[in-house]
Design a protein around this motif. Structure first.
Motif, PDB file in Angstrom:
ATOM      1  N   LEU A 216       0.827  -1.288   0.221  1.00 42.94           N
ATOM      2  CA  LEU A 216      -0.094  -0.031   0.037  1.00 42.94           C
ATOM      3  C   LEU A 216       0.873   1.330   0.021  1.00 42.94           C
ATOM      4  O   LEU A 216       0.501   2.160  -0.745  1.00 42.94           O
ATOM      5  CB  LEU A 216      -0.782  -0.073   1.274  1.00 42.94           C
ATOM      6  CG  LEU A 216      -1.762   1.332   1.612  1.00 42.94           C
ATOM      7  CD1 LEU A 216      -2.633   1.770   0.218  1.00 42.94           C
ATOM      8  CD2 LEU A 216      -2.524   1.112   2.722  1.00 42.94           C
ATOM      9  N   LEU A 217       1.903   1.372   0.841  1.00 39.89           N
ATOM     10  CA  LEU A 217       2.780   2.451   0.845  1.00 39.89           C
ATOM     11  C   LEU A 217       3.403   2.768  -0.452  1.00 39.89           C
ATOM     12  O   LEU A 217       3.715   3.903  -0.783  1.00 39.89           O
ATOM     13  CB  LEU A 217       3.931   2.257   1.883  1.00 39.89           C
ATOM     14  CG  LEU A 217       3.210   2.291   3.497  1.00 39.89           C
ATOM     15  CD1 LEU A 217       4.564   1.853   4.435  1.00 39.89           C
ATOM     16  CD2 LEU A 217       2.684   3.779   3.701  1.00 39.89           C
ATOM     17  N   GLY A 239       8.706   3.315   6.997  1.00 45.55           N
ATOM     18  CA  GLY A 239       7.756   2.382   7.560  1.00 45.55           C
ATOM     19  C   GLY A 239       8.232   0.708   7.239  1.00 45.55           C
ATOM     20  O   GLY A 239       8.001   0.111   8.008  1.00 45.55           O
ATOM     21  N   ARG A 240       9.022   0.843   6.331  1.00 47.03           N
ATOM     22  CA  ARG A 240       9.506  -0.413   5.880  1.00 47.03           C
ATOM     23  C   ARG A 240      10.623  -1.048   6.947  1.00 47.03           C
ATOM     24  O   ARG A 240      10.537  -2.172   7.426  1.00 47.03           O
ATOM     25  CB  ARG A 240      10.260  -0.386   4.521  1.00 47.03           C
ATOM     26  CG  ARG A 240      10.870  -1.769   4.039  1.00 47.03           C
ATOM     27  CD  ARG A 240      11.272  -1.727   2.653  1.00 47.03           C
ATOM     28  NE  ARG A 240      11.759  -2.931   2.096  1.00 47.03           N
ATOM     29  CZ  ARG A 240      13.128  -3.424   2.176  1.00 47.03           C
ATOM     30  NH1 ARG A 240      13.932  -2.476   2.733  1.00 47.03           N
ATOM     31  NH2 ARG A 240      13.392  -4.485   1.812  1.00 47.03           N
ATOM     32  N   ALA A 496       5.974 -15.779  -0.888  1.00 46.08           N
ATOM     33  CA  ALA A 496       5.230 -17.042  -1.451  1.00 46.08           C
ATOM     34  C   ALA A 496       3.701 -16.433  -1.308  1.00 46.08           C
ATOM     35  O   ALA A 496       2.865 -16.740  -2.030  1.00 46.08           O
ATOM     36  CB  ALA A 496       5.613 -18.115  -1.069  1.00 46.08           C
ATOM     37  N   LEU A 497       3.383 -16.452  -0.073  1.00 45.45           N
ATOM     38  CA  LEU A 497       2.076 -16.010   0.301  1.00 45.45           C
ATOM     39  C   LEU A 497       1.630 -14.832  -0.323  1.00 45.45           C
ATOM     40  O   LEU A 497       0.269 -14.602  -0.619  1.00 45.45           O
ATOM     41  CB  LEU A 497       1.657 -15.980   1.924  1.00 45.45           C
ATOM     42  CG  LEU A 497       1.940 -17.391   2.406  1.00 45.45           C
ATOM     43  CD1 LEU A 497       1.832 -17.075   4.124  1.00 45.45           C
ATOM     44  CD2 LEU A 497       1.198 -18.322   2.144  1.00 45.45           C
ATOM     45  N   HIS A 498       2.396 -13.875  -0.418  1.00 40.99           N
ATOM     46  CA  HIS A 498       1.923 -12.299  -1.205  1.00 40.99           C
ATOM     47  C   HIS A 498       2.977 -12.011  -1.888  1.00 40.99           C
ATOM     48  O   HIS A 498       3.915 -11.139  -1.667  1.00 40.99           O
ATOM     49  CB  HIS A 498       2.056 -11.462   0.258  1.00 40.99           C
ATOM     50  CG  HIS A 498       1.220 -11.709   1.283  1.00 40.99           C
ATOM     51  ND1 HIS A 498      -0.326 -11.862   1.413  1.00 40.99           N
ATOM     52  CD2 HIS A 498       1.313 -12.352   2.641  1.00 40.99           C
ATOM     53  CE1 HIS A 498      -0.687 -12.315   2.454  1.00 40.99           C
ATOM     54  NE2 HIS A 498       0.233 -12.619   3.359  1.00 40.99           N
ATOM     55  N   PRO A 499       2.781 -12.495  -3.218  1.00 41.20           N
ATOM     56  CA  PRO A 499       3.989 -12.215  -4.144  1.00 41.20           C
ATOM     57  C   PRO A 499       3.908 -10.567  -4.641  1.00 41.20           C
ATOM     58  O   PRO A 499       4.880 -10.395  -5.039  1.00 41.20           O
ATOM     59  CB  PRO A 499       3.091 -12.903  -5.560  1.00 41.20           C
ATOM     60  CG  PRO A 499       2.271 -14.088  -5.080  1.00 41.20           C
ATOM     61  CD  PRO A 499       1.808 -13.365  -3.754  1.00 41.20           C
ATOM     62  N   ASP A 500       2.910  -9.882  -4.400  1.00 40.76           N
ATOM     63  CA  ASP A 500       3.078  -8.513  -4.852  1.00 40.76           C
ATOM     64  C   ASP A 500       3.914  -7.703  -3.744  1.00 40.76           C
ATOM     65  O   ASP A 500       4.642  -6.803  -4.198  1.00 40.76           O
ATOM     66  CB  ASP A 500       1.714  -7.847  -4.679  1.00 40.76           C
ATOM     67  CG  ASP A 500       0.762  -8.135  -5.657  1.00 40.76           C
ATOM     68  OD1 ASP A 500       1.198  -8.888  -6.703  1.00 40.76           O
ATOM     69  OD2 ASP A 500      -0.323  -7.695  -5.633  1.00 40.76           O
ATOM     70  N   ALA A 501       4.422  -8.314  -2.589  1.00 40.56           N
ATOM     71  CA  ALA A 501       5.170  -7.940  -1.618  1.00 40.56           C
ATOM     72  C   ALA A 501       6.704  -8.527  -1.576  1.00 40.56           C
ATOM     73  O   ALA A 501       7.456  -7.972  -0.845  1.00 40.56           O
ATOM     74  CB  ALA A 501       4.635  -8.226  -0.034  1.00 40.56           C
ATOM     75  N   ALA A 502       6.734  -9.271  -2.673  1.00 44.67           N
ATOM     76  CA  ALA A 502       8.295 -10.124  -2.672  1.00 44.67           C
ATOM     77  C   ALA A 502       9.410  -8.847  -2.605  1.00 44.67           C
ATOM     78  O   ALA A 502      10.371  -9.270  -1.979  1.00 44.67           O
ATOM     79  CB  ALA A 502       8.279 -11.066  -3.822  1.00 44.67           C
ATOM     80  N   GLY A 503       9.304  -7.927  -3.290  1.00 42.55           N
ATOM     81  CA  GLY A 503      10.367  -6.962  -3.267  1.00 42.55           C
ATOM     82  C   GLY A 503      10.538  -5.911  -2.261  1.00 42.55           C
ATOM     83  O   GLY A 503      11.521  -5.564  -2.108  1.00 42.55           O
ATOM     84  N   GLU A 504       9.583  -6.028  -1.310  1.00 44.34           N
ATOM     85  CA  GLU A 504       9.752  -5.393  -0.112  1.00 44.34           C
ATOM     86  C   GLU A 504      10.607  -6.324   1.205  1.00 44.34           C
ATOM     87  O   GLU A 504      10.609  -5.647   2.087  1.00 44.34           O
ATOM     88  CB  GLU A 504       8.508  -5.088   0.508  1.00 44.34           C
ATOM     89  CG  GLU A 504       7.675  -3.991  -0.450  1.00 44.34           C
ATOM     90  CD  GLU A 504       8.066  -2.774  -0.539  1.00 44.34           C
ATOM     91  OE1 GLU A 504       9.018  -2.483   0.257  1.00 44.34           O
ATOM     92  OE2 GLU A 504       7.565  -2.079  -1.473  1.00 44.34           O
ATOM     93  N   LEU A 505      10.743  -7.442   0.759  1.00 47.66           N
ATOM     94  CA  LEU A 505      11.180  -8.419   1.936  1.00 47.66           C
ATOM     95  C   LEU A 505      12.720  -8.370   1.506  1.00 47.66           C
ATOM     96  O   LEU A 505      13.325  -8.463   0.457  1.00 47.66           O
ATOM     97  CB  LEU A 505      10.538  -9.669   1.727  1.00 47.66           C
ATOM     98  CG  LEU A 505       8.828  -9.809   2.408  1.00 47.66           C
ATOM     99  CD1 LEU A 505       8.420 -10.794   1.876  1.00 47.66           C
ATOM    100  CD2 LEU A 505       8.901  -9.519   3.897  1.00 47.66           C
ATOM    101  N   PRO A 506      13.496  -8.959   2.737  1.00 48.71           N
ATOM    102  CA  PRO A 506      14.875  -9.253   2.571  1.00 48.71           C
ATOM    103  C   PRO A 506      15.121 -10.269   1.621  1.00 48.71           C
ATOM    104  O   PRO A 506      14.557 -11.303   1.635  1.00 48.71           O
ATOM    105  CB  PRO A 506      15.323  -9.537   3.937  1.00 48.71           C
ATOM    106  CG  PRO A 506      14.163  -8.905   4.835  1.00 48.71           C
ATOM    107  CD  PRO A 506      13.019  -9.063   4.327  1.00 48.71           C
TER     108      PRO A 506
END
Length: 512
Positions: A216-217, A239-240, A496-506
């Motif tokens: 969302l951010l 926020g991240r 894997a559960l939230h593919p749209d957020a993959a780029g936000e994770l380490p």
């Protein structure tokens, strides 16, 4: 920590037409009445704000709350507003006016004459005066075709000239990703013709995951005017960083707990062990009855009780870290997790580390003792809720009796510790997907696919787990190894559960 704007009136005013602060951005939550704006605000803020009740027009005034503050003082504010009431009538009135927004600002008497109509005016006025982006909630509990209020409310929002991000609320638990995706696509299709809408995202107030907030951010940054984006970049990064720091803290506390469990070795009385073995032989031959707990059983009970305390403490710490703690919440969470495991699975005993078949029989006696309620562990929570697939018999088979120069010790075998790691990660997923909408953590379904995702990720790191257990006597080293492993697995599963957020994770570590 989030703060209430109304309690700190000396701080700079939020961005708005009447006095824009160049260090502040503002989001306004807006929707038809009784869709869940205040509930979602509580989840995003991590604390109880406003009043939540299953009724229309519970929120009567717009309130601002600090959502994110960057190290340089930049702030992202979140406004909770009254719900749109008679939006059809308001849209019709504004169409008939030569200056719609000017007419809107002149309407003050409806507060006493027509509460629903006044609520709609208040919501729209807040968007116009205070917001940089409008977050418009819709409910997945109703079909897009049945939500007749959406079209006039989109018309109202279009008059403000602001970008709109639609959030799909009331999706239910995360147990059926395909169903949720289908609901999301239905709403995207329904809303694609409305000019203000720039994105449609899932964000359930009860079962969202924090990684969805990062998505969302990112979308907010994309839809802002170019001049405002650098400010949002700093806020999004802050926020991240806050959320990833909490992930790291969660993995550290789970790793430290697992390391303490792995290092625990309880002494077993050698003389008592021999006497117990002779009694078991006599019992097997029908010569005598053995009603006395063996030294192995007594040590096993103590080991299981210590395990119970560790799991309960780390679960409470996890809930507290995510602002979800409350009386009895840890017990509720453990009971829920237990329902997600297949209790028919059993671990095979490790014969090389056991002192013969008779000791294995003593451990089986411990399993029967636990299963029959002889050992009280919160209603069988250890056997069913924490070790999961181990079950009662697996609990016993997960124990090793190791002999050394200084005597015999009872500890957990590696296969049991592996199951504890999987259980810890599933506990984390349950907490990470719980919103503050209901207040402290409350029971929801634990999807079965979480466990399969965790097991797959752990299987690829078999060597790393073995290395951690190989130095279990050094709790500092074991904690460091487990923290790195848990963090990587958690990030992989969340992606894997939230593919749209993959780029936000380490990203995963490079193999050495």
């Amino acid at each position: 920590m989030s703060t209430d704007m109304n309690a700190d009136r000396d701080r700079p005013a939020p961005a708005g037409a009447s006095g824009r602060d160049e260090r502040t951005l503002a989001l306004t939550l807006v929707s038809h009445t009784n869709i869940g704006k205040t509930t979602l605000a509580r989840t995003l803020l991590g604390r109880d704000v406003g009043v939540v009740r299953d009724a229309t027009h519970v929120t009567e005034f717009a309130d601002a709350h600090l959502l994110i503050e960057a190290p340089d003082g930049a702030r992202l504010m979140l406004w909770d507003t009254p719900g749109f009431g008679d939006s059809v009538r308001l849209a019709r009135r504004m169409r008939q006016s030569g200056t719609p927004l000017g007419w809107l600002l002149g309407q003050v008497w409806d507060r006493w004459r027509d509460r629903a109509f006044w609520a709609s005016q208040q919501a729209l006025r807040n968007v116009r005066d205070e917001a940089d982006v409008a977050l418009y909630l819709v409910s997945a509990a109703e079909s897009p075709e049945a939500a007749g209020y959406v079209e006039p409310e989109m018309e109202l929002l279009a008059w403000t000239g602001l970008p709109v991000i639609v959030l799909l609320n009331q999706l239910g638990g995360p147990d059926d990703p395909a169903r949720q995706q289908a609901e999301l696509e239905r709403w995207r299709t329904r809303l694609q013709g409305f000019a203000p809408v720039r994105a449609v995202l899932p964000l359930d107030a009860f079962s969202r995951c924090w990684v969805q907030e990062l998505v969302l951010l990112g979308r907010i940054e994309q839809v802002l005017p170019e001049a405002r984006r650098p400010l949002m970049v700093r806020l999004r990064q802050a926020g991240r960083a806050q959320r990833l720091a909490r992930l790291d803290t969660a993995m550290q506390l789970l790793a430290a707990s697992l390391a303490r469990i792995a290092a625990t070795r309880l002494p077993v009385d050698e003389d008592g062990l021999l006497r117990g073995t002779l009694r078991q032989v006599g019992s097997a031959l029908g010569l005598r009855r053995d009603d006395e707990a063996s030294p192995v059983q007594r040590a096993g009970r103590q080991l299981a009780q210590q395990l119970d305390g560790e799991i309960r403490a780390s679960t409470s710490d996890l809930l507290h870290l995510h602002d979800l703690d409350g009386e009895g919440r840890a017990d509720e969470l453990l009971q829920q997790i237990g329902q997600a495991f297949d209790h028919s699975e059993r671990l095979a005993p490790g014969p090389a580390a056991l002192v013969g078949a008779l000791v294995s029989g003593a451990l089986s006696g411990l399993a029967a003792d636990i299963a029959s309620g002889g050992l009280t562990l919160g209603g069988g929570m250890i056997a069913g809720g924490v070790l999961g697939a181990l079950g009662a018999a697996g609990l016993a088979h997960g124990l090793n009796l190791v002999r050394g120069r200084d005597g015999s010790r009872l500890c957990w075998q590696e296969s049991a510790l592996d199951q504890l790691v999987a259980g810890a990660l599933v506990r984390y997923l349950a907490v990470a997907h719980s919103g503050r909408g209901r207040g402290p953590w409350s029971q929801t379904a634990t999807p079965a696919h979480w466990r399969s995702q965790v097991d797959t990720a752990l299987a690829a790191r078999r060597a790393e787990l073995e290395a951690a257990w190989g130095e279990r006597d050094d709790t500092i080293a074991t904690t460091a190894r487990l923290q790195a492993l848990l963090g990587e697995v958690a990030a992989e599963v969340l992606a894997a559960l939230h593919p749209d957020a993959a780029g936000e994770l380490p990203p995963p570590r490079l193999a050495s």
